[in-house]
Design an enzyme around this catalytic site. Structure first.
Site, PDB file in Angstrom:
ATOM      1  N   GLY A  37     -60.619 -23.171  35.075  1.00 34.92           N
ATOM      2  CA  GLY A  37     -59.397 -22.779  35.778  1.00 34.92           C
ATOM      3  C   GLY A  37     -58.352 -23.871  35.863  1.00 34.92           C
ATOM      4  O   GLY A  37     -57.226 -23.609  36.288  1.00 34.92           O
ATOM      5  N   GLU A  38     -58.703 -25.104  35.493  1.00 34.94           N
ATOM      6  CA  GLU A  38     -57.684 -26.160  35.498  1.00 34.94           C
ATOM      7  C   GLU A  38     -56.654 -25.886  34.405  1.00 34.94           C
ATOM      8  O   GLU A  38     -56.954 -25.260  33.389  1.00 34.94           O
ATOM      9  CB  GLU A  38     -58.324 -27.530  35.255  1.00 34.94           C
ATOM     10  CG  GLU A  38     -59.191 -28.004  36.411  1.00 34.94           C
ATOM     11  CD  GLU A  38     -59.796 -29.382  36.156  1.00 34.94           C
ATOM     12  OE1 GLU A  38     -59.530 -29.975  35.086  1.00 34.94           O
ATOM     13  OE2 GLU A  38     -60.554 -29.855  37.021  1.00 34.94           O
ATOM     14  N   ASP A 168     -33.549  -6.002  60.849  1.00 37.92           N
ATOM     15  CA  ASP A 168     -33.771  -6.924  61.973  1.00 37.92           C
ATOM     16  C   ASP A 168     -32.622  -7.936  62.066  1.00 37.92           C
ATOM     17  O   ASP A 168     -31.786  -8.028  61.154  1.00 37.92           O
ATOM     18  CB  ASP A 168     -35.117  -7.654  61.836  1.00 37.92           C
ATOM     19  CG  ASP A 168     -35.275  -8.345  60.498  1.00 37.92           C
ATOM     20  OD1 ASP A 168     -34.266  -8.809  59.936  1.00 37.92           O
ATOM     21  OD2 ASP A 168     -36.415  -8.423  60.000  1.00 37.92           O
ATOM     22  N   LYS A 191     -36.422  -6.108  65.610  1.00 35.48           N
ATOM     23  CA  LYS A 191     -37.821  -5.971  65.171  1.00 35.48           C
ATOM     24  C   LYS A 191     -38.731  -6.894  65.969  1.00 35.48           C
ATOM     25  O   LYS A 191     -38.373  -8.031  66.259  1.00 35.48           O
ATOM     26  CB  LYS A 191     -37.903  -6.324  63.680  1.00 35.48           C
ATOM     27  CG  LYS A 191     -39.302  -6.241  63.089  1.00 35.48           C
ATOM     28  CD  LYS A 191     -39.271  -6.389  61.568  1.00 35.48           C
ATOM     29  CE  LYS A 191     -39.181  -7.823  61.120  1.00 35.48           C
ATOM     30  NZ  LYS A 191     -39.215  -7.980  59.665  1.00 35.48           N
ATOM     31  N   THR A 223     -44.768  -6.578  52.295  1.00 38.43           N
ATOM     32  CA  THR A 223     -45.679  -5.422  52.281  1.00 38.43           C
ATOM     33  C   THR A 223     -44.899  -4.117  52.275  1.00 38.43           C
ATOM     34  O   THR A 223     -45.447  -3.061  51.971  1.00 38.43           O
ATOM     35  CB  THR A 223     -46.555  -5.410  53.542  1.00 38.43           C
ATOM     36  OG1 THR A 223     -45.705  -5.213  54.687  1.00 38.43           O
ATOM     37  CG2 THR A 223     -47.334  -6.701  53.690  1.00 38.43           C
TER      38      THR A 223
END
Ligand code: R5P
Length: 299
Positions: A37-38, A168, A191, A223
């Site tokens: 993974g390096e 918001d 919010k 999200t």
């Protein structure tokens, strides 16, 4: 003196759009991943001023690779290395909300400043921090707003009577900047956040949306929980159509499906983050900011 733009292969299109807007040579960064993974990074073409294009959604691995890129560029003779991060990660955690939490915004900004002389970014989520220089005074920062890009994207098909809604208080300057050139009315919600996906919202003056199309405007969709909640209120108040626009859309495929099921008919975003919602290129705005700040270094 030479200037060049360096990019990773998964962002070749967006980086080349910026390179074309600047008339600058573009070079792919040679990257190989070891079995564990390096990452191994190699820079094959030198430049005196090196711009590195890396949008920092899903940022953890990318941040490590950026440190390697900055080092390799310096070893190849770069006098200055400037990060172009259209989406800048870790900006929302700007205080320790609970004792013991890392203040991620401070840590990541300082890390970037330790390895890059300059930063170009689009609408970084700065709420309680006035600017990034307040954290890292040595970092030269060019701030780009996506508001103009989104307003021009919306202009050709804006429906009469459209009202723009920011969900918001933090979105107020932003929704106003998109609405003003289009002459649209604006409402701004209030919010309270209880969790990653749990928010409560009210929109003072929401009765004004009855019988009118609405465009929700926010700096980012993560999200989608904020817009989902807002859309439910707008539907109940009689909005005829609900769309959303944003600078940075980080939402997953499932979250986008929830937005559609929740009554948001279309989500459009700039290409600061790649994905199905991309409807406008940020390259012209990035190029203008780079020319203004570092024009004398562009060869
Ligand atoms: C927060 O203040 C931002 O402006 C966005 O409203 C927020 O990050 C959106 O997050 P989510 O899509 O997860 O509700």
């Amino acid at each position: 003196m030479t200037a060049a733009l360096y990019y990773f292969d998964d962002e070749a299109d967006a980086a080349n759009r910026l390179g074309a807007a600047l008339g600058m040579a573009c070079h792919a960064i040679d990257r190989r991943q070891f079995p564990d993974g390096e990452s191994l990074i190699r820079i094959t073409e030198p430049a005196t001023t090196a711009f590195v294009y890396r949008s920092l959604c899903q940022p953890n691995d990318k941040l490590v690779e950026l440190l390697l890129v900055a080092s390799a560029l310096r070893d190849r003779g770069a006098a200055r290395v400037i990060l172009v991060a259209p989406y800048l990660a870790y900006m929302r955690q700007d205080v320790a909300f609970l004792p013991g939490q890392a203040v991620s915004q401070r840590v990541i900004t300082q890390l970037i400043a330790d390895h890059f002389q300059g930063l170009v970014t689009v609408d970084p989520h700065l709420h309680r921090t006035p600017n990034l220089e307040a954290i890292a005074p040595q970092l030269q920062v060019a701030y780009v707003s996506a508001a103009g890009t989104l307003a021009e994207m919306l202009r050709p098909d804006i429906a009469p009577g459209t009202i723009m809604v920011g969900p918001d208080g933090e979105s107020r300057p932003w929704v106003e900047s998109v609405a003003k050139p289009l002459g649209c009315d604006v409402l701004v919600g209030e919010k309270v956040r209880f969790g990653d996906r749990e928010v409560e919202l009210t929109v003072p003056g929401i009765e004004q949306v009855a019988g009118r199309p609405v465009i929700l405007v926010d700096d980012m969709i993560s999200t989608g929980g904020t817009l989902l909640k807002c859309a439910a209120l707008l539907q109940a108040a009689g909005a005829t159509r609900i769309e959303a626009v944003t600078a940075h859309c980080l939402a997953s495929h499932d979250d986008l499906a929830h937005l559609e099921a929740g009554g948001i008919q279309r989500v459009r975003a700039t290409d600061t983050v790649a994905g199905v919602t991309v409807a406008a290129a940020i390259a012209p705005a990035l190029a203008a900011a780079i020319r203004e700040k570092w024009g004398s270094l562009l060869a």
